[in-house]
Motif scaffolding. Sequence first.
Motif, short mmCIF file in Angstrom:
data_model
loop_
_atom_site.label_atom_id
_atom_site.label_comp_id
_atom_site.label_asym_id
_atom_site.label_seq_id
_atom_site.Cartn_x
_atom_site.Cartn_y
_atom_site.Cartn_z
N TYR A 77 1.72 24.17 58.52
CA TYR A 77 2.55 23.33 59.37
C TYR A 77 3.93 23.08 58.77
O TYR A 77 4.67 22.22 59.25
CB TYR A 77 1.84 22.01 59.66
CG TYR A 77 0.59 22.17 60.52
CD1 TYR A 77 0.58 23.07 61.57
CD2 TYR A 77 -0.57 21.45 60.25
CE1 TYR A 77 -0.56 23.24 62.35
CE2 TYR A 77 -1.71 21.60 61.03
CZ TYR A 77 -1.69 22.51 62.08
OH TYR A 77 -2.82 22.68 62.85
N TYR A 96 1.53 26.95 66.35
CA TYR A 96 2.51 26.40 65.42
C TYR A 96 3.81 26.03 66.11
O TYR A 96 4.42 25.00 65.83
CB TYR A 96 2.79 27.42 64.30
CG TYR A 96 1.57 27.84 63.53
CD1 TYR A 96 0.78 26.89 62.90
CD2 TYR A 96 1.19 29.17 63.46
CE1 TYR A 96 -0.36 27.27 62.20
CE2 TYR A 96 0.05 29.56 62.76
CZ TYR A 96 -0.72 28.60 62.14
OH TYR A 96 -1.84 28.96 61.46
N SER A 145 2.26 22.03 67.12
CA SER A 145 2.57 21.29 65.89
C SER A 145 4.06 21.08 65.68
O SER A 145 4.54 20.94 64.56
CB SER A 145 1.99 22.02 64.68
OG SER A 145 2.63 23.26 64.47
#
Length: 421
Positions: A49, A93, A97
Amino acid sequence: MSSASFERGYHAFKEQIDSSVAAYFQSCVSCGMCAEACLFYTETNNPEYTPIYKLEPLRKVWEQEYTLWGWLKSSIGLSRKLNDDDLKQWQHYIYDSCTLCGRCSMVCPVGNDIVSMIRKAREGMVAAGHAPEGQIGASKRAVTIGSPMGVKLPALQAQVRHIEKDTGLTIPFDTEGADYMVLLSSMEIMNFPEYLEAIARIMKQAGKTWTLSSQAFEATNSGIQIGSTDIARELVSRVVNAAESLKVKTVISPECGHAYTAIRWEGPNLMGRSFDFKVKHIVEVLDELRAQGLLKTEGFEEQRLTFHDPCQLVRRGGVVQQPRNLMNMISEDFVEMPDAGMMNWCCGGGGGAAAIEEAEELRTQAFMCKKNQLDEVKADALVTACANCRIVMEEGLEAYDMDIPILGLTELLAEHLVEEN
């Protein structure tokens, strides 16, 4: 996913690579500071992340297409070309996130605007067909219906009738030459109709003319969130055309962060020209009315209040002091969160993340960051100026069994207006 879709996406990635993107990738020193600025990393300790890692597909295209070393490595088989499976994996991603909050960009020691590159990467993801279903649905509704939540004009008109009947206030539509054209987000229409009532009360006290547009009342720009310039331009153009046809002086963006970014900062670039009107966030307008002596309040909140800074308003838009000026009008016990202002932590649901159902578990985990802030200040109530933040934080507080009411700044001020005789 068809090869044609991937090729469209790959071409879109290539189109997004300009001199700034090249400079960013070349100057990155892999220091990891952006990781410590991202709530998805700090609350999971998962290195995947790290913000710059989320840009790996864009970086790979840049390296292989625009650098000699990358071309050589690819040619002799030392590096693998980007493929559709990569994009499928990276959807998590690039969307789930990342809220486009911009905190990573603030701390980069070499000045890389990482969030702007995430925005560019989303252009490639959309073109390749790898955007989340929730955001795809919201974008389709925004284009075809005019609202990402499917709210149509009759629903707004019904809310207006209720408010006018209950309060005796007048909420005008399509008034030419007004001081302000007020935009709304669907969340305010359906979840927080008291916001519109507050606007009507404040404008009446201030003696300002204002209007809603029946042609463009929705401010939310799902094109910015999903990463489609074409959709973003279409949605901005509707607002611009309505405002210019009504000849209003100022368009007011509501308590919605990305709506503000879309119309205020990205709008002129999307349209390729300047506007015939000003664009301001409602908090900016309220603070101007305060400074002019037109926003008159009385009494103070008895409970201890703190303020959550919406990322797009404060960090990306620079509206930092104005909400604090307004908070001090109605609170004698206002306490700042740790890292308040420009470095405040995101609610976890911006950038369209709140619309991604499969990201709910991660979003709840990331909310631990906001929980820790609230635990430290021990406030009785949380105030903010973004309807999306309110909804996301309400869900987060419920998940962690925290009984803290969340209040909208505009409505709270309206409750303290001096009553007219």
